[in-house]
Design a protein around this motif. Sequence first.
Motif, mmCIF file in Angstrom:
data_model
loop_
_atom_site.group_PDB
_atom_site.id
_atom_site.type_symbol
_atom_site.label_atom_id
_atom_site.label_comp_id
_atom_site.label_asym_id
_atom_site.label_seq_id
_atom_site.Cartn_x
_atom_site.Cartn_y
_atom_site.Cartn_z
ATOM 1 N N CYS A 102 2.706 1.651 -3.324
ATOM 2 C CA CYS A 102 1.843 2.109 -4.411
ATOM 3 C C CYS A 102 1.536 3.592 -4.267
ATOM 4 N N TYR A 103 1.204 4.008 -3.055
ATOM 5 C CA TYR A 103 0.883 5.425 -2.891
ATOM 6 C C TYR A 103 2.098 6.303 -3.187
ATOM 7 N N ARG B 189 0.841 -1.208 0.000
ATOM 8 C CA ARG B 189 0.000 0.000 0.000
ATOM 9 C C ARG B 189 0.871 1.251 0.000
ATOM 10 N N PRO C 221 -5.821 -0.262 -6.428
ATOM 11 C CA PRO C 221 -7.234 -0.213 -6.824
ATOM 12 C C PRO C 221 -7.616 0.981 -7.708
ATOM 13 N N GLU C 222 -6.830 2.058 -7.682
ATOM 14 C CA GLU C 222 -7.214 3.215 -8.510
ATOM 15 C C GLU C 222 -6.735 2.994 -9.941
ATOM 16 N N ASP D 221 -7.572 3.952 -12.720
ATOM 17 C CA ASP D 221 -7.471 5.114 -13.587
ATOM 18 C C ASP D 221 -6.031 5.666 -13.659
ATOM 19 N N VAL D 222 -5.341 5.615 -12.529
ATOM 20 C CA VAL D 222 -3.948 6.086 -12.489
ATOM 21 C C VAL D 222 -3.118 5.264 -13.473
ATOM 22 N N ALA E 85 2.093 6.454 -6.967
ATOM 23 C CA ALA E 85 0.913 7.112 -7.536
ATOM 24 C C ALA E 85 0.984 8.629 -7.327
#
Length: 729
Positions: A616-617, A613, A665-666, A668-669, A620
């Motif tokens: 990824c953040y 997590r 999960p996003e 779109d990114v 992103a």
Amino acid sequence: MSRPSKISPLLSERLGLPRTDKERWRLNTDTVGRLQWIYLRDKETAERRPQSTHEKYLLGLETGLPELPAAETASDAALNGLRFFKELQLDEGFWACRYGGPMFLLVGIVAVHYFTKTPFPEEWRIEVVRYLTNTAHPVDGGWGLHSEDKSTAFGTSCNYVVLRLLGMEPDHPVAALARRTLHKMGGAIGAPQWGKSWLSLLNLYEYEGINPIPPDVWALPDWLPIHPSKWWIHCRQVYLPMGYMYSEQLKAPLDPLLESIRAEIYTQPYESIDFSKHRNTVSPIDVYYPHTTILNIMNSVIVLAQNYLRPNWLKRKAREVVVNLIRKENKDSNYLSVGPVSFVMNALVMYVEDGPDSESWKRHLDRMGDFMVISDDGMLMTGTNGVQVWDTSFTLQTMCMIGAAEMPEFHETVKKGLSFLENSQFTENCTPGSYRDPRLGCWPFSTKDQGYTVSDCTSEAMKTVLMVQKLPYIDVVIPDEKINPAVDVLLSLQNRGAFSPGSFASYEKIRGPPILELINPAEVFGNIMVEYPYVECSDSVVIGLSYFRDHSTYRHAEVVKAIEDAVNFIKSAQDDNGGWYGSWGICYTYAGMFAIEALSYQGEVFENSESIRKGCYFLAKRQEEDGGWGESYRSCETVTYVSHAQTQVVNTAWACLALMMGDFPEVDVITRGIKFIMNRQKANGEWLQEGIEGVFNRSCMIEYPNYKFYFPIKALGMYAKKYGNPKLL
Ligand code: LAN
């Protein structure tokens, strides 16, 4: 501050510099990945051997590869990319590239030719002059440590000398501008230790102005924690022959050319310089790793000791030990040595020891061309003798992962690639007494001849072989009995005990204490003294061993334990903000991809893993407006994420791969990143070269030209598989 990008047309063209005929260059190869560019002087011979597509591509000539149907989906784009890249594969199954970037290598090969009075081939001379002209800083005309660096005293003094030795006149505009810049930096006196060594060999500097490089350390008992056998392989293999040069004070005889260069590269007359006072004079622009007080004290003590206390027998003994080790290195690397710096120095030592007619010198001479590569802007010396096994492994893996390997149009590519990997596996261990670990069953980064295994290269190649051999149309050429020894070596390479337990270093286990870095004398590089735990190497080993764990029961419990320990290390190496620092690629995007892939092989994903997590953040958050990522090489130097002025296809592919493997999960990114990659693709399926991709020793960047193919292809293909291949463009 990085340099402005290259101006077009090339400076060499605007200045009307001579050039060779691009259509006469051919690439000679063999089944174990040797790459040698040769120039066909005779027109008829050239006509009889038409240039292949990969030769044209590498020379920057029109390849004539067709436009492909426009991609609408990520899968179309991946396949278009692969259709282009497949055409660049060599008959022997691997891919070639120009492995440039470091700007301190040419001086070595040119100096050794000059010292040994070996004629520098005319076509090389013309093209090296072009290359240096074209890579000179567009504003101040100097050169840095690497091709994107600001100008430094190291790069500028060494490359200025190269141009002069290769016949450029001092009042040529390229030389004149570079000299002015060199003088502004205080002249060649400010070159770091490695620069000073080459200048001394050329009789353009005096040995008393170099900090000591005593070969005597090799004669110490090898159980001592500071014995060089405990150092990082590149450090020990460079300081071994450099110590010989220093101790024997090798010097080219002074001639009129050298005399005039002496008068050009300093800001005062040569004779008026007291070199002994300049051991520690290094241009501040150059310094990446300043001397520690301990190093300075140690150097002063050694200078006194070697002048007054060093018995002759010790000098003789040290010479004997050093020469013996060089002979072993030559044998185990087929005269290539581990890298380009030690290669030319070892050649020099063999010339001095065995003479110009000796077998050892001739074998080295025959290898010189393995490091010289011609490209559109001239000829350069490469960081290793190629990237053959590394590139082939990733390409084949990509093809398997995205399902392309199953398509008949790619069967030949896969078969040839596998056969190259088969030919590249080590079948022999090294000479006893060379301080080398077992390598049987392992793979190198470049070629089998070069002879060095790296933890991640073995792991990635092993994984590739296992993947490819599962394809229905492939015969198993490397059975489990031949894979198991690679696993044995990987297991033996895991660090235990005091030094970052669970982790993997590069070539060997960590053998010496990191505190040795306090005596790193190189000034321009960080982290060179010993092996370190590398997150990417650990990731790759986890990935390879995980794949193996699901394939075989061989040493199962140990494999499982090794993975578990390495995963713990990977997690502990993550920064609080979620980033992983990359040591071999630029930088956080590179390491992030490897780390998340490694964790994903343990069933960890965004949903169930705090580490993923955060990882990824971290990525992103760094996506740019246009959907891409762009990371500057400054990240590597400063150990914190620095954005590039332009977004980059390769960084974007790494970030997207990380996010997909972590199941971010996003979506779109990721989709925006994938569209960005598709938009940068050309109609024939290729991507153009952008910023430099790789790094070593924190400060020196290095090119990985094939990254712009297989990583984007992998990202596109994976996206198509994971998200149902929607129409994107
Ligand atoms: C390389 C190239 C490959 C690289 C990876 C496999 C990517 C990495 O994961 C482990 C380290 C390794 C093998 C590596 C180590 C250092 C090298 C050999 C280089 C960056 C290529 C050139 C560099 C070498 C040290 C350059 C010569 C310069 C000196 C300072 C001796």
